[in-house]
Structures are given as C-alpha cells and as structure tokens.
Design an enzyme around this catalytic site. Sequence first.
Site, PDB file in Angstrom:
ATOM      1  CG  ASP A 442      -6.118 -38.747  92.457  1.00  0.00           C
ATOM      2  OD1 ASP A 442      -6.284 -40.129  92.488  1.00  0.00           O
ATOM      3  OD2 ASP A 442      -6.748 -38.037  93.386  1.00  0.00           O
ATOM      4  CB  SER A 445      -9.202 -36.389  93.722  1.00  0.00           C
ATOM      5  OG  SER A 445      -7.856 -36.079  92.566  1.00  0.00           O
ATOM      6  CG  ASN A 447     -11.504 -29.994  92.642  1.00  0.00           C
ATOM      7  OD1 ASN A 447     -12.297 -30.925  93.511  1.00  0.00           O
ATOM      8  ND2 ASN A 447     -11.991 -28.726  92.399  1.00  0.00           N
ATOM      9  CD1 TRP A 449      -4.889 -30.115  94.137  1.00  0.00           C
ATOM     10  CD2 TRP A 449      -3.312 -29.006  94.810  1.00  0.00           C
ATOM     11  NE1 TRP A 449      -4.284 -30.886  94.954  1.00  0.00           N
ATOM     12  CE2 TRP A 449      -2.939 -30.231  95.484  1.00  0.00           C
ATOM     13  CE3 TRP A 449      -2.021 -28.042  94.872  1.00  0.00           C
ATOM     14  CZ2 TRP A 449      -1.899 -30.608  95.949  1.00  0.00           C
ATOM     15  CZ3 TRP A 449      -1.228 -28.389  95.473  1.00  0.00           C
ATOM     16  CH2 TRP A 449      -0.767 -29.740  96.093  1.00  0.00           C
ATOM     17  CE1 TYR A 486      -2.348 -34.240  99.540  1.00  0.00           C
ATOM     18  CE2 TYR A 486      -3.319 -32.168 100.238  1.00  0.00           C
ATOM     19  CZ  TYR A 486      -2.655 -33.034  99.159  1.00  0.00           C
ATOM     20  OH  TYR A 486      -2.639 -32.419  97.850  1.00  0.00           O
ATOM     21  CG  ASP A 626      -7.523 -43.678  93.818  1.00  0.00           C
ATOM     22  OD1 ASP A 626      -7.177 -42.844  92.994  1.00  0.00           O
ATOM     23  OD2 ASP A 626      -7.225 -43.612  95.286  1.00  0.00           O
ATOM     24  CB  THR A 629      -4.537 -44.975  96.242  1.00  0.00           C
ATOM     25  OG1 THR A 629      -5.282 -44.103  96.711  1.00  0.00           O
ATOM     26  CG2 THR A 629      -4.053 -45.908  97.529  1.00  0.00           C
TER      27      THR A 629
END
Length: 732
Positions: A442, A445, A447, A449, A486, A626, A629
């Site tokens: 992505d 963003s 991070n 996780w 979210y 992006d 998305t």
Amino acid sequence: MTKKTSIRVPLIKDKSIRDVLEERGLLEDYVSKYPVSPSDQDAELATTSNEPLKNYFDISYFGVISIGTPPQSFKVVFDTGSANLWVPSTYCNTNACTNHKRFNPNLSSTFRASSTGISILYGTGSMTGLLGYDTVSVAEIEVTNQMFAMSKTEPGIFLYYASFDGILGLSYPSLAIGGATPVFDNMMSENLVTEDVFSFYLSPNGQTGSVVTFGGNDPSYYTGQIYWVPVTSQTYWEITMTSIKINGSPVACTSGCKAIVDTGTSNIVGPNTDINSINAAIGTSPGNFGQAMVNCNNIESLPNVVITLNGYEFSLPPSAYISQIHIRDGLHNSTVAKLLLEMTEGQAFNVNNKIATMKLIVMKNRNIIVIPLYKGKSAREALKEKGLLEEFMKMHPYNPSIKFNSALAQIANEPLTNDYDLSYYGIISIGTPPQSFKVIFDTGSSNLWVPSIYCSSSYACTNHNKFNPTKSSTYRASSQTISVQYGTGAMSGILGYDTVTVGSIVDTNQIFGLSKNEPGSFLYYVEFDGILGLAYPSISASDATPVFDNMMSEGLVSQDLFSFYLSRNGQEGSVVTFGGVDPAYYTGSIHWIPLSSETYWQITVQNVKVKGQVVACVYGCEAIVDTGTSLLVGDSNNINNILAWVGIYKDQNGQYSVNCNNIGSMPDVTFVINGVEFALPASAYVMQNSYGCSSGFSPSDDQLWILGDVFIREWYSIFDRANNMVGLAKAV
C-alpha cells in the site's frame, strides 16, 4: 546414513535458441523485436532475488534429471548463476510449455504443495509459478523433499525454441527465491556427496562428452595442476579478475574487476568500453545485428586472450572465443559481440562456459525483487455473492477520503481507504521460522501490520493467518501500541520487532503491528491478512520505520525505488518490483512527475479532460498515487461532472452502475499531469465483475484526489524515493 557418492551427469549439446531461429529464418526478426542482452542479469538485475535468466539465448548444454514418484524426466541447464530449480508444469498453457515436458503433481505420490509463488524475469517476459516439494533425482542421487518451482506462465517467444525444459541453479542459497534450499545444498546437508564440490567439463567438440560431476572432480578431464581461486562473495561464484591481456599488453579490466563463474551464460560479456578494446586488439569488424565479426580464414592468426586470476594466467585461444556459425559472407560470430554487451552500470564481464564459464559482473549485496501479486475476490465481491452487500453498505457507509482527512494525516495513525474493493495482494513472511501472510502493498500508508494470536475476540481474525510471536526465535516485543482507522472501524494492536522476508530480501529487526482488534464486519470478507505500507516515514504510526526505508538504509535494493504492474486480466500476472523497473511491463517512455508532498506519493494534476474539454480539476488539484485504493476518488463536484460527461448515473440502489454493452462507446477520461496526458479508456474506469459493471470513480468529501488501482492498471507506476518522483509509463 545415506551412502555418500560422487556421480557424473552427462551434458548434451543441442541447438541453441539462436541456432533454431536462424535455421527457420526468424533470427533477424526476433533480434530486431527482442534485442538479446545478458545484462538483463546486469549490474542492476544481476543481484536480483528474482533470478533474471541472462543470455539463455545461446545456451545449448543441458542434462537430464527427474522429479516425483514415479519419476518424470526433464532437460535442465545446470546453472551456477542462479539458485532455484524450476520446470514447466501442467498449470502452464503458454506457448513455451506446449512443446516441453510438464511436471504433473497429480501423478506424483511424493509431491507436497505450498502456497508460495515465484517470478523469474527474462529479457522478453517473465516466468511465474508456484513452489512445491518432491523427490528430485540427479543421476543416482535422490534428494527427498526438495523445494522447486512449477511454471504457470513462460515467455513463449523466447523459451518456445529452447531445447531445455527448465533450470537447476547451483549458486549460493542467498540468491534463492522463496527461501528455497538449492539442490546441491540439500545434497551436502544430507551427506549424499563424497565431497562438497561439483565440477564441469564442457567438450569443445560435438554434442556428447560434456559432464557435470557432483561430489568430486575427475582427473581424466584435465591436465596439469588445479589453480584455486578464492570466492569473494558467497552469492554467485564470485571471484576477482586482475586483468585481461592480448599480446602481453593489458587491454581490459586494467584496475581489476569482479567476476562470476557462470555455466548459465555461453558468451563472453562485459562493459562496452572494455569489450570494444578487446575487439579492436583482436581485429574484428561490424557484422549483422551489431555483432563483432572475423573472417573464418583468419582464425588461426588471431591472438590469445589472457585472463589473470589470483596471479595465474588463463589463456583463451581464438578457437575458444570465436563462435563459428553459418551465416553469409563466410564470416563467423565473435563471442565478444557487441550485441551482448549492454551493461547499464559498473565494470563487469562475462566470460563464457568454454573455460568452465566465467561471467564477470560487479557484485553488490543488493537486490531487485519481484513479488507476484494475486487478484482475489474483494470484500465487495464476496458480500455480493453472499447477498449481503446492500445490507452491509446501509449499515456501514464508508468514506474513501478518510485516509486523507487532514486531521488524521497529522496524527499519522494510518487510516486506510476503500479497502472493501481491494483485491491485489502479495505474500511475505515474518519470524524465524517464517510465518506467511497475504498483504496489500500500500503506497497510501506506511506501517506493516498483520493479525496476531492476541486477536481472538474479533470476527475478522478467525479466518486469517495470525502471527504467533512465541513461535519465532527472532521476535522482540515492545511496549508501543498502534491504531489504524478504517471507514467501518479500527484495527488496534501492539508493535514488535522481527525478521521480515519479502521475496528473498531479509529485513532484520523490522518493527510491525500485531493486531489485537479488527473491524470484523469488514475485514472478515477480505482475502488479504494485513497491510505493508510503502509511503513516507512522516505518516508512519508510532514513528515506526517503514519496510522499504529499512531496505534502502541496509543497502538491500539496487535502486531506491519500487514499481507496480497490475494486470488488467485474470487473477495472476501482477507484480510489485523492489529495487528496479522492468521494461517488460510497459511500452514507450517513462514520464517523471515531481512530488508535491513527501508524505503520501502526492503529485499535482493540472486538469481532467473528456472529449478534449476540461471537465474537472479546472484550476489544478492534488492527488496521490495509491495502490491501497482500488477506485479513482475525487471531490463530489468534480467526480459527478466526469460521470455525467461519460454517461454514468446512479441506479435505484444509489450505486453508479454501467450497462456493460455500452463500454465500447464511452469516451476516454484524460488526466493532464506535468504537461503529459494520461488517458483512461472506459475499459479501465468501468469495473466489470461477475455481477455486472460499475463505475471506477468514487466521489468523496475531500479535495485530495486518489489515483488508485483503476489508474495504475493502465499506467505502470514507479515510486522513486531517491529523487522523490513518480514515474508513469503505458502498461502493456
């Protein structure tokens, strides 16, 4: 204990791809369309963990191995310049596979499947496939539970004409894709060979007589003493070359250079300046396809080329470095042909397998890796199939602009956008031993996780892989927490440190999030497990260093950039490439666009046109490229104006639906960025699903536009951290 042995595998010399194309009168057309460059394993790609396959165009030596129970036989190139074993499989229906033997896992009682994908780059395309385990027999040696790759797609124009079926890599494990242990490493660890050595003899005459010996060397194939040269990097078989001389005078590599001994390359390859110097000293002249040529009648009078290694001089007579082929004018092709010398950086050489093959390349401990991306069902598609979409959207209306709300951006808690349309994911692993996860790569963003065993009460965690820190010997806990927003809830968790493996790049001590709570009604339906953020550190939650920043700072990638190709068709073929750009995925020029903000990958759009008329973003607007998305998002007024111009309106359910029969007559939507027009045809901005056609445009309340997967599928996207630019090129 299994008996140790030393075995010889006969190598057969057959027609090379070049020979076959020439016989069929196709060589000139092929070379003009697909210029062959062994520098597709060049100073950039040479160290790629996606194992680019160099100049197999001229390879003609192969041996026979078998895989499975009962055994299925394959002709393979024994390649000291790569580390993986791969063969065609019944999953592959491309042209290249139709005239080669294909491994059928259903016919092997000892086959064991895995979920790991693999991608191998060629100069004219890529081989993609799956990894599995089975018994591999090399002559009398049986290696049980050997990991190998089964091709699903192969570049047909190239490999269709090859005499061999696959490749058996013999370099160090550090080069192996997918963490696969090379065949010879398993031979050693299982004590299947007398000595931890192998040796090659390539017969100078005829099709037979060549051998590769595992577990020793055979004195009947050489005279005099053995000269030992130390390896300088345990990746390829890398050594140091002192100089190259002709008639006693240094003509190349005058200050020393690195080299690899490579049975997977036939020709002598090096940088233009050095090879031109060698050619001049030999006395070559220009020939067909840019190759350096000599008159066959002059071969005996040509000088020796002397390569100095570890203080020893190794002499190549002209009979070794001249390749005698059948072409017009009675000329023969020099193996130091300019056609094969398109290195892009560094002082590098290839010396062919006529002297136990030596491919000479600048070696860096850096990689270009290609991660296959898989297109699974999005949450929207899964909900639609189950008849739950309408109810879900009423209960959980989402706002795709939540990711870019200015307040949220400042607190850097990495809000994510319209994730229930996301469908592209790749596979990474975390921990020791590795635990695998499907993640969205992505660019919106920062991070990393994944779900964890701490997430037991959330519905979303029940059907996804969960990281277990107690099963990783390299995990290190922290007291920090993370929260990811979210549109339908939040993921909260803790931060920890562990080894993260992306392709064959191993990022040690990487900080990442372990979820404790996830918004179940949303994430339960997605195929991916977590998120790997690729934006700038400035928007990283809890100041965690992003994965790609660690790759850069640790020198793990050849270039400080990555690129995305999202296939327009089917579930496979999409890739993210770390450390480089792959020309196989785009046509024409790359258009570079400076960033307007180093947070997201933010750029300035000058305007948006339909039928030559400016219909949106009239005074310019900000947008981010992006991959996190799926849709193309903009403020409501502008998006509604675009939709009106292209003829898309809301249906009775309030959705922007499209009659699939009208797609062919709908106009392009053109984005003008940095003075260049980037057109989106209706086939790009109309999303065709099993339940019909819908708009790829989505209105929001935010002024920041999002150029998501709808845009990236049409325009190959390069994200350059070194120069803070986005590159766009027309996707193939």
